[in-house]
Design a protein around this motif. Structure first.
Motif, mmCIF file in Angstrom:
data_model
loop_
_atom_site.group_PDB
_atom_site.id
_atom_site.type_symbol
_atom_site.label_atom_id
_atom_site.label_comp_id
_atom_site.label_asym_id
_atom_site.label_seq_id
_atom_site.Cartn_x
_atom_site.Cartn_y
_atom_site.Cartn_z
ATOM 1 N N VAL A 144 19.221 -34.637 35.289
ATOM 2 C CA VAL A 144 19.541 -35.439 34.104
ATOM 3 C C VAL A 144 20.183 -36.760 34.504
ATOM 4 C CG1 VAL A 144 20.887 -35.505 31.961
ATOM 5 C CG2 VAL A 144 19.757 -33.383 32.666
ATOM 6 N N THR A 145 21.199 -36.697 35.384
ATOM 7 C CA THR A 145 21.938 -37.905 35.766
ATOM 8 C C THR A 145 21.395 -38.553 37.039
ATOM 9 O OG1 THR A 145 23.532 -36.659 37.089
ATOM 10 C CG2 THR A 145 24.053 -36.992 34.738
ATOM 11 N N ASP A 146 20.534 -37.848 37.767
ATOM 12 C CA ASP A 146 19.986 -38.319 39.033
ATOM 13 C C ASP A 146 21.093 -38.612 40.059
ATOM 14 O OD1 ASP A 146 17.483 -38.545 40.241
ATOM 15 O OD2 ASP A 146 17.534 -40.740 40.171
ATOM 16 N N THR A 147 22.168 -37.787 39.993
ATOM 17 C CA THR A 147 23.288 -37.902 40.930
ATOM 18 C C THR A 147 23.595 -36.519 41.500
ATOM 19 O OG1 THR A 147 24.950 -37.510 39.215
ATOM 20 C CG2 THR A 147 24.350 -39.825 39.649
ATOM 21 N N ILE A 148 24.480 -36.502 42.482
ATOM 22 C CA ILE A 148 24.936 -35.243 43.056
ATOM 23 C C ILE A 148 26.350 -35.006 42.546
ATOM 24 C CG2 ILE A 148 25.580 -34.014 45.171
ATOM 25 C CD1 ILE A 148 22.858 -36.649 45.117
ATOM 26 N N THR A 149 26.491 -34.136 41.565
ATOM 27 C CA THR A 149 27.796 -33.738 41.050
ATOM 28 C C THR A 149 28.328 -32.710 42.038
ATOM 29 O OG1 THR A 149 26.914 -34.052 38.835
ATOM 30 C CG2 THR A 149 29.020 -32.888 39.005
ATOM 31 N N TYR A 150 29.188 -33.169 42.937
ATOM 32 C CA TYR A 150 29.470 -32.370 44.124
ATOM 33 C C TYR A 150 30.248 -31.087 43.888
ATOM 34 C CZ TYR A 150 33.424 -35.713 44.306
ATOM 35 O OH TYR A 150 34.489 -36.520 44.019
ATOM 36 N N GLU A 151 31.118 -31.012 42.897
ATOM 37 C CA GLU A 151 31.811 -29.736 42.661
ATOM 38 C C GLU A 151 30.814 -28.655 42.232
ATOM 39 O OE1 GLU A 151 35.573 -29.488 40.710
ATOM 40 O OE2 GLU A 151 36.179 -31.467 41.430
ATOM 41 N N TYR A 152 29.868 -29.032 41.398
ATOM 42 C CA TYR A 152 28.832 -28.084 40.979
ATOM 43 C C TYR A 152 27.978 -27.680 42.183
ATOM 44 C CZ TYR A 152 24.694 -26.188 38.699
ATOM 45 O OH TYR A 152 23.654 -25.378 38.333
ATOM 46 N N TYR A 153 27.592 -28.658 42.995
ATOM 47 C CA TYR A 153 26.763 -28.381 44.171
ATOM 48 C C TYR A 153 27.497 -27.459 45.150
ATOM 49 C CZ TYR A 153 23.990 -29.173 48.389
ATOM 50 O OH TYR A 153 23.243 -29.000 49.530
ATOM 51 N N ILE A 154 28.779 -27.707 45.372
ATOM 52 C CA ILE A 154 29.570 -26.856 46.276
ATOM 53 C C ILE A 154 29.606 -25.422 45.758
ATOM 54 C CG2 ILE A 154 31.912 -26.407 47.148
ATOM 55 C CD1 ILE A 154 32.226 -29.515 47.287
ATOM 56 N N ASN A 155 29.775 -25.265 44.450
ATOM 57 C CA ASN A 155 29.776 -23.912 43.870
ATOM 58 C C ASN A 155 28.454 -23.206 44.118
ATOM 59 O OD1 ASN A 155 32.398 -23.860 42.902
ATOM 60 N ND2 ASN A 155 31.833 -24.865 40.991
ATOM 61 N N GLN A 156 27.350 -23.938 44.071
ATOM 62 C CA GLN A 156 26.048 -23.333 44.362
ATOM 63 C C GLN A 156 25.968 -22.920 45.832
ATOM 64 O OE1 GLN A 156 23.652 -26.627 42.782
ATOM 65 N NE2 GLN A 156 22.663 -25.080 41.500
ATOM 66 N N LEU A 157 26.509 -23.747 46.718
ATOM 67 C CA LEU A 157 26.485 -23.420 48.144
ATOM 68 C C LEU A 157 27.328 -22.193 48.459
ATOM 69 C CD1 LEU A 157 26.877 -26.940 49.798
ATOM 70 C CD2 LEU A 157 24.797 -25.564 49.614
ATOM 71 N N MET A 158 28.431 -22.020 47.766
ATOM 72 C CA MET A 158 29.344 -20.916 48.058
ATOM 73 C C MET A 158 28.781 -19.568 47.629
ATOM 74 S SD MET A 158 31.884 -22.107 49.683
ATOM 75 C CE MET A 158 30.848 -23.309 50.471
ATOM 76 N N VAL A 159 27.710 -19.571 46.849
ATOM 77 C CA VAL A 159 27.064 -18.324 46.445
ATOM 78 C C VAL A 159 26.275 -17.748 47.625
ATOM 79 C CG1 VAL A 159 25.311 -17.347 44.896
ATOM 80 C CG2 VAL A 159 26.963 -18.999 44.035
ATOM 81 N N ALA A 160 25.959 -18.591 48.609
ATOM 82 C CA ALA A 160 25.172 -18.158 49.774
ATOM 83 C C ALA A 160 25.846 -16.973 50.456
ATOM 84 C CB ALA A 160 25.017 -19.316 50.753
ATOM 85 N N PRO A 161 25.063 -16.045 50.977
ATOM 86 C CA PRO A 161 25.627 -14.829 51.566
ATOM 87 C C PRO A 161 26.401 -15.098 52.854
ATOM 88 C CG PRO A 161 23.266 -14.936 51.948
ATOM 89 C CD PRO A 161 23.608 -16.080 51.041
ATOM 90 N N ARG A 162 27.601 -14.544 52.929
ATOM 91 C CA ARG A 162 28.400 -14.571 54.148
ATOM 92 C C ARG A 162 28.636 -13.138 54.607
ATOM 93 N NH1 ARG A 162 33.000 -19.203 53.491
ATOM 94 N NH2 ARG A 162 31.597 -20.835 52.870
ATOM 95 N N ASP A 163 27.858 -12.242 54.030
ATOM 96 C CA ASP A 163 28.098 -10.826 54.261
ATOM 97 C C ASP A 163 27.911 -10.408 55.715
ATOM 98 O OD1 ASP A 163 25.342 -11.294 53.834
ATOM 99 O OD2 ASP A 163 25.005 -9.205 53.300
ATOM 100 N N VAL A 164 27.122 -11.120 56.503
ATOM 101 C CA VAL A 164 26.947 -10.743 57.902
ATOM 102 C C VAL A 164 28.268 -10.924 58.650
ATOM 103 C CG1 VAL A 164 25.668 -11.194 60.029
ATOM 104 C CG2 VAL A 164 24.481 -11.245 57.848
ATOM 105 N N TYR A 165 28.995 -11.980 58.321
ATOM 106 C CA TYR A 165 30.310 -12.172 58.935
ATOM 107 C C TYR A 165 31.280 -11.075 58.483
ATOM 108 C CZ TYR A 165 29.072 -16.710 60.879
ATOM 109 O OH TYR A 165 28.493 -17.720 61.610
ATOM 110 N N ASN A 166 31.174 -10.668 57.229
ATOM 111 C CA ASN A 166 32.020 -9.576 56.738
ATOM 112 C C ASN A 166 31.703 -8.270 57.473
ATOM 113 O OD1 ASN A 166 33.181 -11.333 54.915
ATOM 114 N ND2 ASN A 166 31.818 -10.763 53.252
ATOM 115 N N ILE A 167 30.430 -8.025 57.721
ATOM 116 C CA ILE A 167 30.027 -6.832 58.477
ATOM 117 C C ILE A 167 30.603 -6.904 59.893
ATOM 118 C CG2 ILE A 167 28.051 -5.629 59.508
ATOM 119 C CD1 ILE A 167 26.477 -6.503 56.942
#
Length: 198
Positions: A144-167
């Motif tokens: 919509v804005t053709d920009t990178i709203t970085y707080e939203y983008y960071i939240n999307q990145l943090m959903v990525a799995p880190r479970d291998v490190y937890n294992i």
């Protein structure tokens, strides 16, 4: 005379299972070997965020010395188990990413323009390839804005799995518990001294 087929490596724990599964996706021959060009992708599929220099380090440490250009699982697995338990190639925290975005957002608007983001990702530091950048923009760019709203983008990145490190952490904790519960080995001299005191 044909070379004897190596037995298939069996995982001893969940961490090894995950590493083997990620490796096998790129083992097109089924011989427990991958091309060195696949290592970065394998590491990222495990939730790692290595630099290009770190990918080269993994390749140098695990490459088949007799058949360069190939990484055998038998070399890769122990290296990666150790790397994961040491939290090497661990993704940056949300706080660190936010600080980086804010550093480049001089006007404190909460977003970066597509052009500024492209300049940073393609020209600064360890530049992304155009293909990597285009893939990232599919998630990062607000259509919509053709920009990178970085707080939203960071939240999307943090959903990525880190479970291998937890294992990896769970396996290390289990090793510590087993070591703590095991009887302590004592030197013969200390046993003799203890016996004399009785």
């Amino acid at each position: 005379m044909a070379k004897k087929e190596e037995p298939k490596i069996q995982p001893n724990n969940e961490l090894e299972k995950r590493i083997i599964e990620a490796f096998e996706v790129f083992d097109h021959s089924g011989k427990q070997v991958v091309d060195v060009r696949e290592i970065g992708t394998i590491l990222r599929s495990l939730g790692c965020c290595p630099t290009e220099a770190e990918i080269q380090e993994v390749i140098l440490a695990t490459e088949n010395k007799e058949a360069t250009g190939n990484i055998p699982l038998i070399n890769f697995l122990p290296f990666m188990c150790k790397a994961m338990t040491e939290h090497r190639f661990y993704p940056a925290s949300a706080e660190m990413l936010l600080a980086a975005f804010r550093y480049f957002d001089k006007e404190a608007r909460g977003f970066l323009t597509k052009e500024k983001f492209a300049q940073l990702m393609l020209e600064e530091g360890e530049p992304f390839t155009q293909e990597e950048f285009d893939e990232m923009m599919q998630t990062a760019l607000d259509p919509v804005t053709d920009t990178i709203t970085y707080e939203y983008y960071i939240n999307q990145l943090m959903v990525a799995p880190r479970d291998v490190y937890n294992i990896a952490d769970e396996i290390e904790e289990e090793k510590r518990r087993i070591e703590a519960a095991a009887p302590k080995k004592r030197r013969a001299a200390s046993l003799l001294k203890a016996a004399e005191n009785y």
